[in-house]
Structure formats: C-alpha cells, structure tokens
Design a protein around this motif. Structure first.
Motif, PDB file in Angstrom:
ATOM      1  N   ASP A   1      63.718 -14.325 -33.143  1.00 19.15           N
ATOM      2  CA  ASP A   1      63.033 -14.773 -34.359  1.00 19.15           C
ATOM      3  C   ASP A   1      61.800 -14.069 -34.354  1.00 19.15           C
ATOM      4  N   THR A   2      61.850 -12.896 -34.810  1.00 16.15           N
ATOM      5  CA  THR A   2      60.634 -12.149 -35.239  1.00 16.15           C
ATOM      6  C   THR A   2      60.703 -11.845 -36.608  1.00 16.15           C
ATOM      7  N   PRO A   3      59.599 -11.503 -37.191  1.00  9.65           N
ATOM      8  CA  PRO A   3      59.553 -11.146 -38.665  1.00  9.65           C
ATOM      9  C   PRO A   3      60.601  -9.980 -38.996  1.00  9.65           C
ATOM     10  N   ASP A   4      60.579  -8.943 -38.129  1.00  6.34           N
ATOM     11  CA  ASP A   4      61.636  -7.920 -38.485  1.00  6.34           C
ATOM     12  C   ASP A   4      63.056  -8.300 -38.370  1.00  6.34           C
ATOM     13  N   ALA A   5      63.314  -9.168 -37.396  1.00  6.36           N
ATOM     14  CA  ALA A   5      64.575  -9.689 -37.208  1.00  6.36           C
ATOM     15  C   ALA A   5      64.898 -10.567 -38.531  1.00  6.36           C
ATOM     16  N   ARG A   6      63.895 -11.404 -38.898  1.00  9.28           N
ATOM     17  CA  ARG A   6      64.223 -12.254 -40.001  1.00  9.28           C
ATOM     18  C   ARG A   6      64.424 -11.307 -41.240  1.00  9.28           C
ATOM     19  N   ARG A   7      63.486 -10.231 -41.616  1.00 15.10           N
ATOM     20  CA  ARG A   7      63.675  -9.451 -42.730  1.00 15.10           C
ATOM     21  C   ARG A   7      64.802  -8.492 -42.728  1.00 15.10           C
ATOM     22  N   ALA A   8      65.449  -8.310 -41.599  1.00 19.28           N
ATOM     23  CA  ALA A   8      66.666  -7.575 -41.476  1.00 19.28           C
ATOM     24  C   ALA A   8      67.911  -8.516 -41.859  1.00 19.28           C
ATOM     25  N   HIS A   9      67.822  -9.659 -41.396  1.00 26.01           N
ATOM     26  CA  HIS A   9      68.806 -10.464 -41.798  1.00 26.01           C
ATOM     27  C   HIS A   9      68.843 -10.937 -42.810  1.00 26.01           C
ATOM     28  N   ARG A  10      67.708 -11.057 -43.695  1.00 27.65           N
ATOM     29  CA  ARG A  10      67.616 -11.570 -45.118  1.00 27.65           C
ATOM     30  C   ARG A  10      67.934 -10.153 -45.804  1.00 27.65           C
ATOM     31  N   ASP A  11      67.738  -9.073 -45.453  1.00 25.11           N
ATOM     32  CA  ASP A  11      68.140  -7.839 -46.056  1.00 25.11           C
ATOM     33  C   ASP A  11      69.851  -7.601 -46.120  1.00 25.11           C
ATOM     34  N   ALA A  12      70.352  -8.238 -44.918  1.00 25.22           N
ATOM     35  CA  ALA A  12      71.938  -8.205 -45.059  1.00 25.22           C
ATOM     36  C   ALA A  12      72.422  -8.964 -45.804  1.00 25.22           C
ATOM     37  N   LEU A  13      71.846 -10.042 -46.117  1.00 24.56           N
ATOM     38  CA  LEU A  13      72.303 -11.209 -46.834  1.00 24.56           C
ATOM     39  C   LEU A  13      72.220 -10.651 -48.241  1.00 24.56           C
TER      40      LEU A  13
ATOM     41  N   LEU B   1      76.924 -17.550 -55.701  1.00 24.53           N
ATOM     42  CA  LEU B   1      76.914 -16.839 -54.511  1.00 24.53           C
ATOM     43  C   LEU B   1      75.662 -17.002 -53.464  1.00 24.53           C
ATOM     44  N   CYS B   2      74.415 -16.994 -54.081  1.00 20.13           N
ATOM     45  CA  CYS B   2      73.187 -17.107 -53.277  1.00 20.13           C
ATOM     46  C   CYS B   2      73.204 -18.359 -52.486  1.00 20.13           C
ATOM     47  N   ALA B   3      73.477 -19.657 -53.079  1.00 19.39           N
ATOM     48  CA  ALA B   3      73.515 -20.616 -52.412  1.00 19.39           C
ATOM     49  C   ALA B   3      74.393 -20.847 -51.316  1.00 19.39           C
ATOM     50  N   SER B   4      75.887 -20.198 -51.517  1.00 15.76           N
ATOM     51  CA  SER B   4      76.797 -20.267 -50.377  1.00 15.76           C
ATOM     52  C   SER B   4      76.239 -19.360 -49.279  1.00 15.76           C
ATOM     53  N   LEU B   5      75.375 -18.571 -49.400  1.00 14.09           N
ATOM     54  CA  LEU B   5      74.987 -17.532 -48.354  1.00 14.09           C
ATOM     55  C   LEU B   5      73.383 -17.950 -47.835  1.00 14.09           C
ATOM     56  N   SER B   6      72.784 -19.237 -48.396  1.00 16.00           N
ATOM     57  CA  SER B   6      71.571 -19.595 -48.252  1.00 16.00           C
ATOM     58  C   SER B   6      70.375 -18.903 -48.460  1.00 16.00           C
ATOM     59  N   VAL B   7      70.651 -18.047 -49.586  1.00 17.28           N
ATOM     60  CA  VAL B   7      69.437 -16.923 -49.834  1.00 17.28           C
ATOM     61  C   VAL B   7      69.023 -17.478 -51.283  1.00 17.28           C
ATOM     62  N   ALA B   8      67.795 -17.662 -51.383  1.00 16.54           N
ATOM     63  CA  ALA B   8      67.171 -18.084 -52.649  1.00 16.54           C
ATOM     64  C   ALA B   8      67.471 -16.911 -53.865  1.00 16.54           C
ATOM     65  N   SER B   9      67.972 -17.270 -55.120  1.00 16.50           N
ATOM     66  CA  SER B   9      68.087 -16.391 -55.974  1.00 16.50           C
ATOM     67  C   SER B   9      66.890 -15.265 -56.143  1.00 16.50           C
ATOM     68  N   ALA B  10      65.582 -16.311 -56.056  1.00 13.21           N
ATOM     69  CA  ALA B  10      64.468 -15.535 -56.356  1.00 13.21           C
ATOM     70  C   ALA B  10      64.264 -14.171 -55.289  1.00 13.21           C
ATOM     71  N   THR B  11      64.672 -14.661 -53.969  1.00 15.96           N
ATOM     72  CA  THR B  11      64.605 -13.618 -52.984  1.00 15.96           C
ATOM     73  C   THR B  11      65.637 -12.363 -53.292  1.00 15.96           C
ATOM     74  N   TYR B  12      66.686 -12.527 -53.833  1.00 13.88           N
ATOM     75  CA  TYR B  12      67.423 -11.570 -54.218  1.00 13.88           C
ATOM     76  C   TYR B  12      66.891 -10.512 -55.512  1.00 13.88           C
ATOM     77  N   ASP B  13      66.315 -11.539 -56.333  1.00 12.74           N
ATOM     78  CA  ASP B  13      65.662 -10.838 -57.479  1.00 12.74           C
ATOM     79  C   ASP B  13      64.387  -9.905 -56.904  1.00 12.74           C
ATOM     80  N   ARG B  14      63.703 -10.373 -55.996  1.00 13.54           N
ATOM     81  CA  ARG B  14      62.528  -9.608 -55.653  1.00 13.54           C
ATOM     82  C   ARG B  14      63.105  -8.490 -54.857  1.00 13.54           C
ATOM     83  N   ALA B  15      64.005  -8.416 -53.856  1.00 10.15           N
ATOM     84  CA  ALA B  15      64.684  -7.471 -53.230  1.00 10.15           C
ATOM     85  C   ALA B  15      65.126  -6.296 -54.451  1.00 10.15           C
ATOM     86  N   ARG B  16      65.817  -6.823 -55.426  1.00 11.16           N
ATOM     87  CA  ARG B  16      66.363  -5.806 -56.394  1.00 11.16           C
ATOM     88  C   ARG B  16      65.334  -5.090 -57.128  1.00 11.16           C
TER      89      ARG B  16
END
Length: 88
Positions: free
Chosen positions: A3-15, A31-46
């Motif tokens: 549970d480090t910031p880098d590990a969380r970021r890597a996990h989020r990036d993988a999702l 799809l975001c809800a089924s993976l527990s990823v906020a759609s806003a997180t996906y939009d920011r990454a894109r």
C-alpha cells in the motif's frame, strides 16, 4: 499488494488500461463500475495520455521576422555609422 502511492498508481493504471482495452462497444460507466474504477479516473488518465502524445505546436507570430531579416538587421547595425554608438 503493497500500500504505497506508487503501487496504488500502478494498480489504478492497470485497471484504466483494462477499461481502455476492453471498453470497445461496452458502456463505459458499467465497465468502470465492474472494475471499481471511477469513470472520472479513466477520463483523467485518457486526457493525460492524449496530452503526452500531442505536444502543443507553437504558432508563429504574424510579426515575426522572416529567416533572412535578422541577418539584414545585423548588417545594418554593424554598418560604419553605428559602430561607436551604445546599444541603447
């Protein structure tokens, strides 16, 4: 998972990558809800990925000198009548 910031970021990036890879033809929110990823997180990454791909092109000013003009200016400034004058 550590549970480090880098590990969380890597996990989020993988999702987010999973959403991008398997999201074609499927509702994004579902799809975001089924993976527990906020759609806003996906939009920011894109958006962040698009900004990295497209560097901002600088527009040339309409008042910019043409490639030959700087040399012509220097030639005038190096003329005999300007040699002993201060720059200001």
């Amino acid at each position: 998972m550590t549970d480090t910031p880098d590990a969380r970021r890597a996990h989020r990036d993988a999702l987010v990558t999973t959403v991008a890879t398997h999201g074609a033809g499927r509702p994004l929110r579902t799809l975001c809800a089924s993976l527990s990823v906020a759609s806003a997180t996906y939009d920011r990454a894109r958006r962040r990925a698009q900004q990295l791909v497209r560097p901002a092109a600088r527009r040339v000013s309409a008042r910019a000198l043409t490639p030959e003009e700087p040399q012509r200016v220097l030639d005038v400034l190096h003329a005999e009548r300007f040699i002993d004058l201060a720059p200001a």
